[in-house]
Scaffold this motif. Structure first.
Motif, PDB file in Angstrom:
ATOM      1  N   ASP A 256       0.860  -1.037   0.147  1.00  0.00           N
ATOM      2  CA  ASP A 256       0.042  -0.004   0.029  1.00  0.00           C
ATOM      3  C   ASP A 256       0.625   1.186   0.157  1.00  0.00           C
ATOM      4  O   ASP A 256       0.651   2.217  -0.673  1.00  0.00           O
ATOM      5  N   ASP A 257       1.762   1.287   0.734  1.00  0.00           N
ATOM      6  CA  ASP A 257       2.848   2.420   1.042  1.00  0.00           C
ATOM      7  C   ASP A 257       3.510   2.551  -0.325  1.00  0.00           C
ATOM      8  O   ASP A 257       3.553   3.584  -1.035  1.00  0.00           O
ATOM      9  N   VAL A 258       3.883   1.396  -1.237  1.00  0.00           N
ATOM     10  CA  VAL A 258       4.442   1.427  -2.446  1.00  0.00           C
ATOM     11  C   VAL A 258       3.577   2.070  -3.409  1.00  0.00           C
ATOM     12  O   VAL A 258       3.880   2.902  -4.272  1.00  0.00           O
ATOM     13  N   ARG A 259       2.129   1.620  -3.332  1.00  0.00           N
ATOM     14  CA  ARG A 259       1.436   2.011  -4.401  1.00  0.00           C
ATOM     15  C   ARG A 259       1.073   3.377  -4.271  1.00  0.00           C
ATOM     16  O   ARG A 259       0.791   4.147  -5.273  1.00  0.00           O
ATOM     17  N   ALA A 260       0.847   3.917  -3.104  1.00  0.00           N
ATOM     18  CA  ALA A 260       0.487   5.438  -2.988  1.00  0.00           C
ATOM     19  C   ALA A 260       1.837   6.363  -3.728  1.00  0.00           C
ATOM     20  O   ALA A 260       1.498   7.298  -3.925  1.00  0.00           O
ATOM     21  N   LEU A 261       2.693   5.596  -3.856  1.00  0.00           N
ATOM     22  CA  LEU A 261       3.857   6.553  -4.440  1.00  0.00           C
ATOM     23  C   LEU A 261       4.280   6.082  -5.875  1.00  0.00           C
ATOM     24  O   LEU A 261       5.229   6.824  -6.491  1.00  0.00           O
TER      25      LEU A 261
END
Lengths: 329, 329
Positions: A256-261
């Protein structure tokens, strides 16, 4: 982002106003909390230390190293300076009680910049209901801001880096990689980019540490806790070595963190995993809790603690080149 | 005075050693006192606050403003940085409990300089049996040292600047004007002068605040107390205005201080009264006590408090031109 404050006839420099006038102007912007028994204006302040111990941490922010006056407003610099120290207090499982600030600055600094810095410090301190109780101001070639934050453990043991045990879960509170993405955006200096990813750029200028999660995790029985100021992998490495355990992070839990970036990373041609695993300055809190712990709000499981060589691994993710911050490299 | 420490193959720079190695080397030189529950190495330290309140003060020292590396050894800078903060704690009538330190420095700073700085901090802290419990280190264009000192009031009220009453006596602990004389000597830069007045020159590089007199005066019932960091007249002016009283100093009571500087002043063609009344950085303590108070060791009467306009006067002495310090002038 505000335009840089310039000295004008109506906003004099600190040299023109004089040290005592500037200190008075700044102090007037700093209301005092109920924890403060004696605020600014004497040789020292006096603050409550309810449990008979005091948590203390200090950090120095240097212009051109930790912030740029053409990127960040004084208010943003003040918020960031307070945030990184308040996060350190929370990372012990403590609640902040007060902050003192030293400001070294060129004599041509606009008084308005110092006042906005005080506003930023006050604003961030207000998030945790504390105040700036004292400070010092002097001359230097560049702006240097030193903040010391105090905290109270409410009768609990401090949560250190050495208590993690095999079987524990690795947890994170707060978001990851956003400050690093914002830094990359500012380094490009492209107005369109900064506008399209304004929220990430702002996350670099003003972090939003999950302060409440620190004491909440301590109450829940966390075995280790720290502020990820130097990047998740590097900081969890302190837990691994301090506790003599191996931390296995779950790549899926960080998706999720990666997807947000992802959109920003793609536009910049950068690797979002490097930001999530290696980027500091979000001041997320990371640590370990015994399996079965009821997690406080905003805390998520990102891995597990096993016996083994003291290191941090993320199976399935190629190790990013840079895994953290060294002030001199 | 030691020669300046230079980087050599055997004394690398902080860039060569890296931030974490330097922090480790410095931390290893800092033994922890019994007041420390958790020392350096985590997000924050934990220190005892026996009476449920904590005294906190911070000061910033900047290279070229507060010290010069070609005048002072790193050990001397460390002692001075600690001393001026510990004196502020004593000036509240408190006993120091701990110190945290921030160091911003150029990347070419020799590691040995940082280590000697730590030795100086440790040495001065040891005078009052406390230790450096934490810190931060980062890069900057010039050396900037921020120190925050904590203290304990041992159950007493803090001694502020606003409690002086007509009929009280004005008292001083510690010597006056020596640091100003030493600064004048260093500014001349004449080796013979510095040698003939070595003790005064050293007094500028390393002050010797009368720490014990602070809590002793508080126990004795002092009505006002402060650290004369900006000069006797300027600092007692804070007491006059804070308390709404007039302070009449007795020139005869300051004759000894003046006499101790007379030879140096004559050789430099300067006015020793300007040093005694206007020179700061000796970190003598000054304040007021009710008449009839049994004075602690090292405390002397230098005047009296009367009703009247809130100012400080010294009948019979021509007012020196400069009466104190403004960081920006």
């Amino acid at each position: 982002m505000d335009a840089e404050v310039q000295a004008t006839p109506t906003t004099p420099t600190v040299r023109e106003a004089g040290e005592f006038a500037v200190v008075a102007a700044v102090t007037a912007r700093l209301p005092q909390s109920a924890l403060v028994l004696l605020g600014p204006g004497d040789d020292a302040a006096v603050v409550r230390a309810p449990d008979g111990r005091v948590v203390v941490t200090t950090d120095v922010l240097v212009e051109g190293v930790h912030f740029r006056r053409d990127w960040s407003s004084a208010l943003e610099v003040g918020r960031k300076a307070a945030a990184q120290n308040l996060a350190d207090v929370a990372a012990m499982g403590a609640v902040p009680t007060s902050v003192v600030v030293g400001l070294a600055a060129p004599a041509d600094l606009p008084v308005a910049w110092a006042e906005s810095l005080a506003d930023g410090l006050r604003t961030e301190c207000a998030v945790v209901s504390v105040s700036v109780v004292g400070g010092d101001m002097t001359r230097a070639g560049q702006v240097v801001i030193s903040v010391t934050a105090l905290g109270d453990l409410e009768g609990r043991d401090p949560v250190t880096r050495s208590g993690a045990r095999p079987g524990d879960l690795v947890v994170v509170a707060g978001r990851l990689g956003r400050s690093a993405a914002g830094l990359a955006l500012h380094l490009r200096g492209d107005a369109g980019l900064l506008q399209r990813h304004a929220e990430l750029a702002a996350a670099h200028r003003v972090p939003a540490p999950p302060y409440a999660a620190g004491p909440a995790l301590a109450r829940a029985g966390a075995s280790a806790l720290l502020d990820t100021s130097d990047g998740l992998l590097q900081d969890l490495g302190h837990v691994a070595r301090g506790s003599g355990v191996r931390l296995e992070l779950d790549a899926a839990a960080l998706e999720d963190d990666v997807r947000a970036l992802a959109a920003c990373a793609e536009e910049l041609g950068e690797d979002p995993w490097a930001w999530v695993l290696g980027g500091g300055e979000d001041h997320a809190l990371a640590g370990c809790v015994p399996a079965g712990t009821a997690l406080p709000p905003g805390v998520r499981v990102v891995g597990r603690v096993v016996a083994g060589s003291p290191e941090v691994v993320v199976p399935g993710v190629a190790r990013p080149g840079s895994t953290g911050w060294d002030s001199y490299r």
